[in-house]
Design a protein around this motif. Structure first.
Motif, PDB file in Angstrom:
ATOM      1  N   GLY A  64      12.781  36.514 -16.866  1.00 13.41           N
ATOM      2  CA  GLY A  64      11.910  36.025 -15.752  1.00 13.41           C
ATOM      3  C   GLY A  64      12.662  34.412 -15.228  1.00 13.41           C
ATOM      4  O   GLY A  64      12.798  34.322 -14.167  1.00 13.41           O
ATOM      5  N   ARG A  65      12.947  33.704 -16.305  1.00 14.66           N
ATOM      6  CA  ARG A  65      13.733  32.284 -15.798  1.00 14.66           C
ATOM      7  C   ARG A  65      14.989  32.544 -15.271  1.00 14.66           C
ATOM      8  O   ARG A  65      15.483  32.063 -14.434  1.00 14.66           O
ATOM      9  N   VAL A  66      15.915  33.656 -15.736  1.00 16.04           N
ATOM     10  CA  VAL A  66      17.026  34.038 -15.146  1.00 16.04           C
ATOM     11  C   VAL A  66      16.827  34.572 -13.729  1.00 16.04           C
ATOM     12  O   VAL A  66      17.687  33.833 -12.648  1.00 16.04           O
ATOM     13  N   LEU A  67      16.017  35.309 -13.328  1.00 21.29           N
ATOM     14  CA  LEU A  67      15.769  35.709 -12.119  1.00 21.29           C
ATOM     15  C   LEU A  67      15.096  34.865 -11.315  1.00 21.29           C
ATOM     16  O   LEU A  67      15.526  34.550 -10.027  1.00 21.29           O
ATOM     17  N   GLY A  68      14.126  34.000 -11.785  1.00 18.89           N
ATOM     18  CA  GLY A  68      13.548  33.222 -11.089  1.00 18.89           C
ATOM     19  C   GLY A  68      14.365  31.905 -10.746  1.00 18.89           C
ATOM     20  O   GLY A  68      14.529  31.480  -9.352  1.00 18.89           O
ATOM     21  N   GLY A  69      15.189  31.494 -11.709  1.00 22.28           N
ATOM     22  CA  GLY A  69      15.943  30.499 -11.347  1.00 22.28           C
ATOM     23  C   GLY A  69      17.184  30.722 -10.366  1.00 22.28           C
ATOM     24  O   GLY A  69      17.414  29.847  -9.609  1.00 22.28           O
ATOM     25  N   GLY A  70      17.710  31.998 -10.463  1.00 21.75           N
ATOM     26  CA  GLY A  70      18.815  32.417  -9.459  1.00 21.75           C
ATOM     27  C   GLY A  70      18.258  32.549  -8.230  1.00 21.75           C
ATOM     28  O   GLY A  70      18.677  31.936  -7.298  1.00 21.75           O
ATOM     29  N   LEU A  71      17.060  33.219  -7.979  1.00 21.28           N
ATOM     30  CA  LEU A  71      16.273  33.043  -6.781  1.00 21.28           C
ATOM     31  C   LEU A  71      15.881  31.608  -6.175  1.00 21.28           C
ATOM     32  O   LEU A  71      16.229  31.438  -4.924  1.00 21.28           O
ATOM     33  N   LEU A  72      15.538  30.893  -6.888  1.00 21.60           N
ATOM     34  CA  LEU A  72      15.310  29.231  -6.477  1.00 21.60           C
ATOM     35  C   LEU A  72      16.667  28.755  -6.098  1.00 21.60           C
ATOM     36  O   LEU A  72      16.589  28.026  -5.007  1.00 21.60           O
ATOM     37  N   LEU A  73      17.677  28.920  -6.709  1.00 21.28           N
ATOM     38  CA  LEU A  73      18.879  28.161  -6.408  1.00 21.28           C
ATOM     39  C   LEU A  73      19.486  28.889  -5.034  1.00 21.28           C
ATOM     40  O   LEU A  73      19.994  28.125  -4.465  1.00 21.28           O
ATOM     41  N   VAL A  74      19.342  30.137  -5.079  1.00 24.27           N
ATOM     42  CA  VAL A  74      19.672  30.652  -3.836  1.00 24.27           C
ATOM     43  C   VAL A  74      18.995  30.276  -2.572  1.00 24.27           C
ATOM     44  O   VAL A  74      19.684  29.665  -1.467  1.00 24.27           O
ATOM     45  N   GLY A  75      17.599  29.877  -2.736  1.00 24.36           N
ATOM     46  CA  GLY A  75      17.060  29.192  -1.421  1.00 24.36           C
ATOM     47  C   GLY A  75      17.414  27.734  -1.463  1.00 24.36           C
ATOM     48  O   GLY A  75      17.496  27.453  -0.244  1.00 24.36           O
ATOM     49  N   LEU A  76      17.603  27.025  -2.549  1.00 29.22           N
ATOM     50  CA  LEU A  76      17.808  25.747  -2.424  1.00 29.22           C
ATOM     51  C   LEU A  76      19.275  25.543  -1.766  1.00 29.22           C
ATOM     52  O   LEU A  76      19.551  24.491  -0.868  1.00 29.22           O
ATOM     53  N   PHE A  77      20.150  26.302  -2.316  1.00 29.06           N
ATOM     54  CA  PHE A  77      21.666  26.402  -1.376  1.00 29.06           C
ATOM     55  C   PHE A  77      21.388  26.727   0.056  1.00 29.06           C
ATOM     56  O   PHE A  77      22.192  26.232   0.724  1.00 29.06           O
ATOM     57  N   GLY A  78      20.605  27.672   0.396  1.00 27.28           N
ATOM     58  CA  GLY A  78      20.244  28.151   1.746  1.00 27.28           C
ATOM     59  C   GLY A  78      19.743  26.927   2.477  1.00 27.28           C
ATOM     60  O   GLY A  78      20.264  26.884   3.563  1.00 27.28           O
ATOM     61  N   VAL A  79      19.076  26.168   1.945  1.00 27.99           N
ATOM     62  CA  VAL A  79      18.400  24.851   2.616  1.00 27.99           C
ATOM     63  C   VAL A  79      19.638  23.929   2.835  1.00 27.99           C
ATOM     64  O   VAL A  79      19.759  23.460   3.888  1.00 27.99           O
ATOM     65  N   VAL A  80      20.680  23.695   1.953  1.00 28.83           N
ATOM     66  CA  VAL A  80      21.714  23.038   2.119  1.00 28.83           C
ATOM     67  C   VAL A  80      22.566  23.483   3.300  1.00 28.83           C
ATOM     68  O   VAL A  80      23.053  22.885   4.081  1.00 28.83           O
ATOM     69  N   ALA A  81      22.913  24.797   3.277  1.00 30.38           N
ATOM     70  CA  ALA A  81      23.538  25.238   4.429  1.00 30.38           C
ATOM     71  C   ALA A  81      23.235  25.321   5.691  1.00 30.38           C
ATOM     72  O   ALA A  81      23.672  24.934   6.708  1.00 30.38           O
ATOM     73  N   ALA A  82      21.692  25.656   5.723  1.00 27.38           N
ATOM     74  CA  ALA A  82      20.981  25.381   6.892  1.00 27.38           C
ATOM     75  C   ALA A  82      21.003  24.002   7.684  1.00 27.38           C
ATOM     76  O   ALA A  82      21.234  23.661   8.892  1.00 27.38           O
ATOM     77  N   LEU A  83      21.221  22.889   6.656  1.00 23.75           N
ATOM     78  CA  LEU A  83      21.202  21.416   7.241  1.00 23.75           C
ATOM     79  C   LEU A  83      22.578  20.982   6.939  1.00 23.75           C
ATOM     80  O   LEU A  83      22.835  19.819   6.790  1.00 23.75           O
ATOM     81  N   ALA A  84      23.757  21.776   6.856  1.00 24.77           N
ATOM     82  CA  ALA A  84      25.202  21.276   6.461  1.00 24.77           C
ATOM     83  C   ALA A  84      25.473  20.277   7.748  1.00 24.77           C
ATOM     84  O   ALA A  84      25.442  20.945   8.698  1.00 24.77           O
ATOM     85  N   PRO A  85      26.301  19.338   7.450  1.00 29.44           N
ATOM     86  CA  PRO A  85      26.699  18.651   8.706  1.00 29.44           C
ATOM     87  C   PRO A  85      28.112  19.010   8.947  1.00 29.44           C
ATOM     88  O   PRO A  85      28.680  18.729  10.139  1.00 29.44           O
ATOM     89  N   SER A  86      28.865  20.116   8.290  1.00 27.90           N
ATOM     90  CA  SER A  86      30.167  20.577   8.663  1.00 27.90           C
ATOM     91  C   SER A  86      30.278  21.819   8.154  1.00 27.90           C
ATOM     92  O   SER A  86      29.615  22.369   7.542  1.00 27.90           O
ATOM     93  N   LEU A  87      31.306  22.602   8.878  1.00 27.24           N
ATOM     94  CA  LEU A  87      31.602  24.035   8.325  1.00 27.24           C
ATOM     95  C   LEU A  87      32.069  24.217   6.645  1.00 27.24           C
ATOM     96  O   LEU A  87      31.578  25.215   6.261  1.00 27.24           O
ATOM     97  N   GLU A  88      32.787  23.074   6.443  1.00 24.09           N
ATOM     98  CA  GLU A  88      33.045  23.223   4.937  1.00 24.09           C
ATOM     99  C   GLU A  88      31.848  23.067   4.031  1.00 24.09           C
ATOM    100  O   GLU A  88      31.769  23.796   2.841  1.00 24.09           O
ATOM    101  N   VAL A  89      31.027  22.309   4.398  1.00 22.69           N
ATOM    102  CA  VAL A  89      29.532  22.169   3.497  1.00 22.69           C
ATOM    103  C   VAL A  89      28.967  23.401   3.543  1.00 22.69           C
ATOM    104  O   VAL A  89      28.543  24.038   2.572  1.00 22.69           O
ATOM    105  N   TRP A  90      28.926  23.983   4.641  1.00 25.85           N
ATOM    106  CA  TRP A  90      28.012  25.234   4.874  1.00 25.85           C
ATOM    107  C   TRP A  90      28.772  26.506   4.165  1.00 25.85           C
ATOM    108  O   TRP A  90      28.260  27.263   3.197  1.00 25.85           O
ATOM    109  N   THR A  91      30.111  26.625   4.388  1.00 26.05           N
ATOM    110  CA  THR A  91      30.943  27.509   3.535  1.00 26.05           C
ATOM    111  C   THR A  91      30.555  27.364   1.784  1.00 26.05           C
ATOM    112  O   THR A  91      30.541  28.322   1.311  1.00 26.05           O
ATOM    113  N   LEU A  92      30.583  26.267   1.431  1.00 28.19           N
ATOM    114  CA  LEU A  92      30.670  25.663   0.096  1.00 28.19           C
ATOM    115  C   LEU A  92      29.251  26.148  -0.283  1.00 28.19           C
ATOM    116  O   LEU A  92      28.872  26.724  -1.443  1.00 28.19           O
ATOM    117  N   ALA A  93      28.189  25.840   0.330  1.00 27.29           N
ATOM    118  CA  ALA A  93      26.800  26.261   0.062  1.00 27.29           C
ATOM    119  C   ALA A  93      26.771  27.851   0.031  1.00 27.29           C
ATOM    120  O   ALA A  93      25.969  28.388  -0.732  1.00 27.29           O
TER     121      ALA A  93
END
Length: 353
Positions: free
Chosen positions: A63-92
């Motif tokens: 449960g922690r692995v699945l939930g943690g994985g999903l939560l990190l996908v969401g957090l990195f998705g937020v970073v991607a949505a707010l990325a200031p550059s293409l390089e940051v978006w690609t990394l996210a």
């Protein structure tokens, strides 16, 4: 936990695929050259190929692995949505793929334990949910991108991941999986996973070029891509098909439908190509439900390797298809038919218990 496991694939693939229709808009947003955002599509799936077999080695509650994985996908998705550059978006986006590797293999391995009497049926429903998520993600990405802008659209399709993530992280179930066992003897099953996404992406990547040459507009080509939704009924009914015909016959029936769909696409007639594409998708996702159920029975090591092989097929399709733009549709469809025929022949060995 039961419903959260079924829901996580739908929301995960909606978030990952929502970027596809927004690639040109992202390139304009970042002032980047045409085609430069493509790495943000391939990196997440490359991470899934490399890391899916390794995730079961994490000796943490699932449960922690699945939930943690999903939560990190969401957090990195937020970073991607707010990325200031293409390089940051690609990394996210790449980090989203790293986190997403925690989900598919473990989910498939959990289904036989969560639903011991309906594991095969639930595997089909899980695949149907993935198809729905991928289809809606593509569609809503374009619609919301036009209505709200790229950044808000990506946020809107990423934030719902928090629902199953927090649900799984707070789950009181202490369900653990046995230590993963990796089996090379399951190579026919891994080939099955490879072939499913290879045929899917290989034919779908070539299709827009062919349809455009036949005079279809971009909106009409987009409408043809709704054929992906044809995978929902077949995958959802996987359990019933297996109960009626047996697993091996059901899998061969599914690949027979795939072959029929490919054969219909040979003539240069748009309505036949559309019908064939619909049949192909219906067969592929039915086979995917059967293969996913079989991989779950093998434990987390086998299911993780199966998922890696599945995404390796999609990665290979992306590398192989460009030369076929010049070689012609006949040779391309012939290659896809050969892959389907080999999977048909390996059906019994792929599904052996």
């Amino acid at each position: 936990m039961h419903l959260a496991v079924l829901l996580c694939g739908t929301l995960l693939y909606a978030a990952l695929y929502s970027t596809v229709p927004l690639l040109p808009a992202l390139e304009r947003l970042f002032g980047a050259p045409h085609g430069s955002a493509g790495l943000g599509i391939s990196l997440p799936f490359l991470a899934l190929v490399l890391l899916s077999p390794l995730v079961p080695r994490l000796r943490l509650p699932v449960g922690r692995v699945l939930g943690g994985g999903l939560l990190l996908v969401g957090l990195f998705g937020v970073v991607a949505a707010l990325a200031p550059s293409l390089e940051v978006w690609t990394l996210a986006r790449g980090l989203q793929g790293v986190a997403a590797a925690a989900v598919p293999g473990l989910s498939l391995a959990l289904l036989p334990r969560l639903f011991p009497n309906r594991a095969q049926q639930m595997a089909g429903i899980w695949v149907a949910g993935n198809v729905l998520g991928g289809g809606l993600g593509r569609a809503l990405g374009g619609i919301l991108g036009e209505a709200l802008g790229v950044r808000l659209a990506l946020l809107a399709l990423t934030l719902p991941l928090a629902i199953p993530a927090l649900w799984l992280l707070r789950a009181r179930d202490t369900l653990d999986l046995p230590a993963p066992r990796y089996s090379l003897s399951s190579w026919p099953l891994y080939w099955l996973g490879f072939s499913l996404l290879f045929i899917n992406f290989f034919v779908a990547n070539l299709l827009p070029y062919r349809l455009e040459a036949l005079g279809l507009s971009q909106s009409q080509i987009g409408g043809v891509m709704l054929a992906y939704l044809a995978g929902i009924p077949g995958s959802a009914l996987t359990g019933r098909l297996a109960a009626r015909f047996g697993e091996v016959r059901a899998l061969r029936l599914a690949f027979g439908v795939v072959a029929a769909g490919l054969l219909l696409q040979f003539p240069d007639r748009p309505w036949l190509i559309l019908l064939g594409f619909v049949l192909m998708m219906a067969g592929l996702f039915t086979a995917q439900g059967l293969g996913g159920a079989a991989s779950g029975r093998g434990g987390s090591g086998v299911s993780g390797t199966y998922v890696a092989a599945f995404y390796l097929g999609g990665t290979m399709a992306g590398l192989v298809y460009p030369p076929f733009l010049h070689l012609g549709a006949g040779l391309a469809l012939g290659l896809a038919l050969s892959v389907a025929a080999l999977s048909w022949g390996l059906a019994a060995r792929a599904l052996q218990r």
